[in-house]
Enzyme design. Structure first.
Site, PDB file in Angstrom:
ATOM      1  N   LYS A  63       0.818  -1.207   0.000  1.00  0.00           N
ATOM      2  CA  LYS A  63       0.000   0.000   0.000  1.00  0.00           C
ATOM      3  C   LYS A  63       0.856   1.262   0.000  1.00  0.00           C
ATOM      4  O   LYS A  63       0.453   2.320   0.494  1.00  0.00           O
ATOM      5  CB  LYS A  63      -0.964   0.028   1.190  1.00  0.00           C
ATOM      6  CG  LYS A  63      -1.867  -1.199   1.304  1.00  0.00           C
ATOM      7  CD  LYS A  63      -2.608  -1.479   0.025  1.00  0.00           C
ATOM      8  CE  LYS A  63      -3.576  -0.384  -0.367  1.00  0.00           C
ATOM      9  NZ  LYS A  63      -4.271  -0.643  -1.675  1.00  0.00           N
ATOM     10  N   THR A  66       3.261   0.690  -5.027  1.00  0.00           N
ATOM     11  CA  THR A  66       4.075  -0.203  -5.866  1.00  0.00           C
ATOM     12  C   THR A  66       3.478  -0.393  -7.258  1.00  0.00           C
ATOM     13  O   THR A  66       4.206  -0.438  -8.253  1.00  0.00           O
ATOM     14  CB  THR A  66       4.261  -1.577  -5.194  1.00  0.00           C
ATOM     15  OG1 THR A  66       2.975  -2.159  -4.920  1.00  0.00           O
ATOM     16  CG2 THR A  66       5.032  -1.450  -3.890  1.00  0.00           C
ATOM     17  N   SER A 154      -4.585   2.710   4.896  1.00  0.00           N
ATOM     18  CA  SER A 154      -4.861   2.173   3.560  1.00  0.00           C
ATOM     19  C   SER A 154      -4.835   0.647   3.568  1.00  0.00           C
ATOM     20  O   SER A 154      -5.644  -0.009   2.908  1.00  0.00           O
ATOM     21  CB  SER A 154      -3.842   2.718   2.569  1.00  0.00           C
ATOM     22  OG  SER A 154      -4.096   2.252   1.274  1.00  0.00           O
ATOM     23  N   TYR A 254      -2.834  11.279 -10.876  1.00  0.00           N
ATOM     24  CA  TYR A 254      -2.299  11.291 -12.231  1.00  0.00           C
ATOM     25  C   TYR A 254      -2.573   9.966 -12.946  1.00  0.00           C
ATOM     26  O   TYR A 254      -2.519   8.894 -12.347  1.00  0.00           O
ATOM     27  CB  TYR A 254      -0.795  11.560 -12.216  1.00  0.00           C
ATOM     28  CG  TYR A 254      -0.455  13.023 -12.083  1.00  0.00           C
ATOM     29  CD1 TYR A 254      -0.263  13.815 -13.202  1.00  0.00           C
ATOM     30  CD2 TYR A 254      -0.325  13.611 -10.827  1.00  0.00           C
ATOM     31  CE1 TYR A 254       0.043  15.156 -13.090  1.00  0.00           C
ATOM     32  CE2 TYR A 254      -0.019  14.959 -10.699  1.00  0.00           C
ATOM     33  CZ  TYR A 254       0.169  15.723 -11.836  1.00  0.00           C
ATOM     34  OH  TYR A 254       0.471  17.050 -11.725  1.00  0.00           O
ATOM     35  N   ARG A 271      -9.186   4.725  -3.186  1.00  0.00           N
ATOM     36  CA  ARG A 271     -10.405   4.380  -2.452  1.00  0.00           C
ATOM     37  C   ARG A 271     -10.446   5.174  -1.143  1.00  0.00           C
ATOM     38  O   ARG A 271      -9.433   5.302  -0.451  1.00  0.00           O
ATOM     39  CB  ARG A 271     -10.394   2.875  -2.159  1.00  0.00           C
ATOM     40  CG  ARG A 271     -11.607   2.364  -1.415  1.00  0.00           C
ATOM     41  CD  ARG A 271     -11.437   0.905  -1.040  1.00  0.00           C
ATOM     42  NE  ARG A 271     -11.447   0.044  -2.206  1.00  0.00           N
ATOM     43  CZ  ARG A 271     -10.613  -0.973  -2.394  1.00  0.00           C
ATOM     44  NH1 ARG A 271      -9.674  -1.228  -1.495  1.00  0.00           N
ATOM     45  NH2 ARG A 271     -10.700  -1.725  -3.466  1.00  0.00           N
ATOM     46  N   HIS A 273     -10.487   6.236   2.594  1.00  0.00           N
ATOM     47  CA  HIS A 273      -9.973   5.506   3.747  1.00  0.00           C
ATOM     48  C   HIS A 273     -11.053   5.263   4.798  1.00  0.00           C
ATOM     49  O   HIS A 273     -12.007   6.033   4.920  1.00  0.00           O
ATOM     50  CB  HIS A 273      -8.822   6.290   4.388  1.00  0.00           C
ATOM     51  CG  HIS A 273      -7.530   6.136   3.654  1.00  0.00           C
ATOM     52  ND1 HIS A 273      -6.390   6.827   3.994  1.00  0.00           N
ATOM     53  CD2 HIS A 273      -7.194   5.350   2.599  1.00  0.00           C
ATOM     54  CE1 HIS A 273      -5.414   6.481   3.177  1.00  0.00           C
ATOM     55  NE2 HIS A 273      -5.870   5.594   2.333  1.00  0.00           N
TER      56      HIS A 273
END
Length: 306
Positions: A63, A66, A154, A254, A271, A273
């Site tokens: 989270k 990556t 997250s 972005y 999404r 939190h």
């Protein structure tokens, strides 16, 4: 009837004559440019296309961004990425299958291209650093980090979403995070945010200069500067440009633009939190102060975290 037979014989004679002319041309001009022969360099190019072990691995954090980092690196023409998380080094069932199995999970590349794999579970798994070293001591490692408190929330949000999707109950974040009003150090999502502990294990195996730290929060705010740093670390020529990114006001982050095609990360990115009270968040930030300071000292830079 006789005319039909004579006409057929005439056509056959003409065809035989034309065939003889073609055969003479082939014998006399076998090396001429009219006969196509593919260049040997092209043949060797296609023969060299194969699956290769990764030259770079995004090892974490979970989270931390990556997937975004992988997709952005994939904009580079000299990079090919494994599309799914492989979990080779941290899942025993996979690791027992050996390097041949691991290689088979990689994309096809040609000489000069860099294969990149990402599995964020590698960072916090104690057995992984030595296993990666055994595969390739020269492999380059990318570690993308973000505010550990935000990462924890997250992390919880993703697990909560997965549980609710399967119609399974899950405790509120505050119940998992706090025990008798204090931060519970046994909470797994909390442990994954103790970056200094996990990085220390990697630095027992790999030199610091072989691990590039990406600022995940900066990558979301303005991707290009972080991507340029990653290109330099990976010894890639600068091919990713600011024009490869555009801000999607609907999604709030972005998206990528390449060869006239745009791509945004899936719905799970960005999404909302799960809720956490202001008081609990302050306790969490205080808890992370010392671990964060230790991490800053290890990587030689600081981050604007809570």
């Amino acid at each position: 009837m006789l005319w039909t037979v004579l006409l057929a014989l005439l056509v056959l004679l003409l065809l035989q004559t034309q065939l003889s002319v073609c055969l003479r041309e082939l014998r006399s001009g076998g090396s001429s440019s009219s006969v196509y022969s593919p260049p040997s360099s092209s043949s060797s190019f296609y023969n060299a296309t194969q699956q290769r072990l990764p030259g770079a691995i995004i090892i974490g954090v979970r989270k931390g961004g990556t997937r975004a980092l992988l997709e952005m690196l994939n904009l580079h023409p000299d990079v090919e990425v494994a599309k799914a998380e492989v979990h080779y080094f941290n899942v025993e069932e996979h690791y027992r299958r050996g390097l041949a199995w691991y290689r088979a999970q990689m994309p096809f590349t040609v000489p000069g291209q860099l294969t990149v794999e990402k599995t964020p579970g590698y960072f916090a798994a104690p057995q992984v650093p030595a296993r990666v070293w055994d595969m390739n001591p020269a492999v380059r490692l990318l570690l993308i980090v973000r505010d550990p408190a935000e990462r924890l929330i997250s992390d919880y949000t993703q697990v909560l979403h997965n549980r609710l999707t399967r119609h399974k109950p899950y405790k509120p974040l505050e119940q998992l995070l706090l025990h008798k009003g204090h931060i519970d150090p046994g909470y797994k999502a909390l442990q994954r945010s103790l970056y200094h502990q996990h990085l220390a294990r990697w630095l027992e195996v790999f030199p610091r200069e072989q691990i590039h730290v990406v600022d995940g929060d900066a990558l979301i705010r303005d991707p290009f500067p972080e991507l340029r740093k990653a290109e330099r670390f990976l010894d890639l020529p600068p091919r990713i440009n600011p024009s490869n990114f555009y801000y999607n006001t609907t999604k709030g982050f972005y998206c990528l633009l390449s060869a006239g095609h745009d791509k945004c990360l899936d719905e799970s990115k960005g999404r909302p939190h799960a809720p956490l009270s202001t008081q609990a968040l302050k306790k969490l930030c205080r808890y992370f102060r010392k671990p964060n300071k230790l991490f800053f000292e290890m990587v030689g830079r600081s981050f604007a975290w809570c």
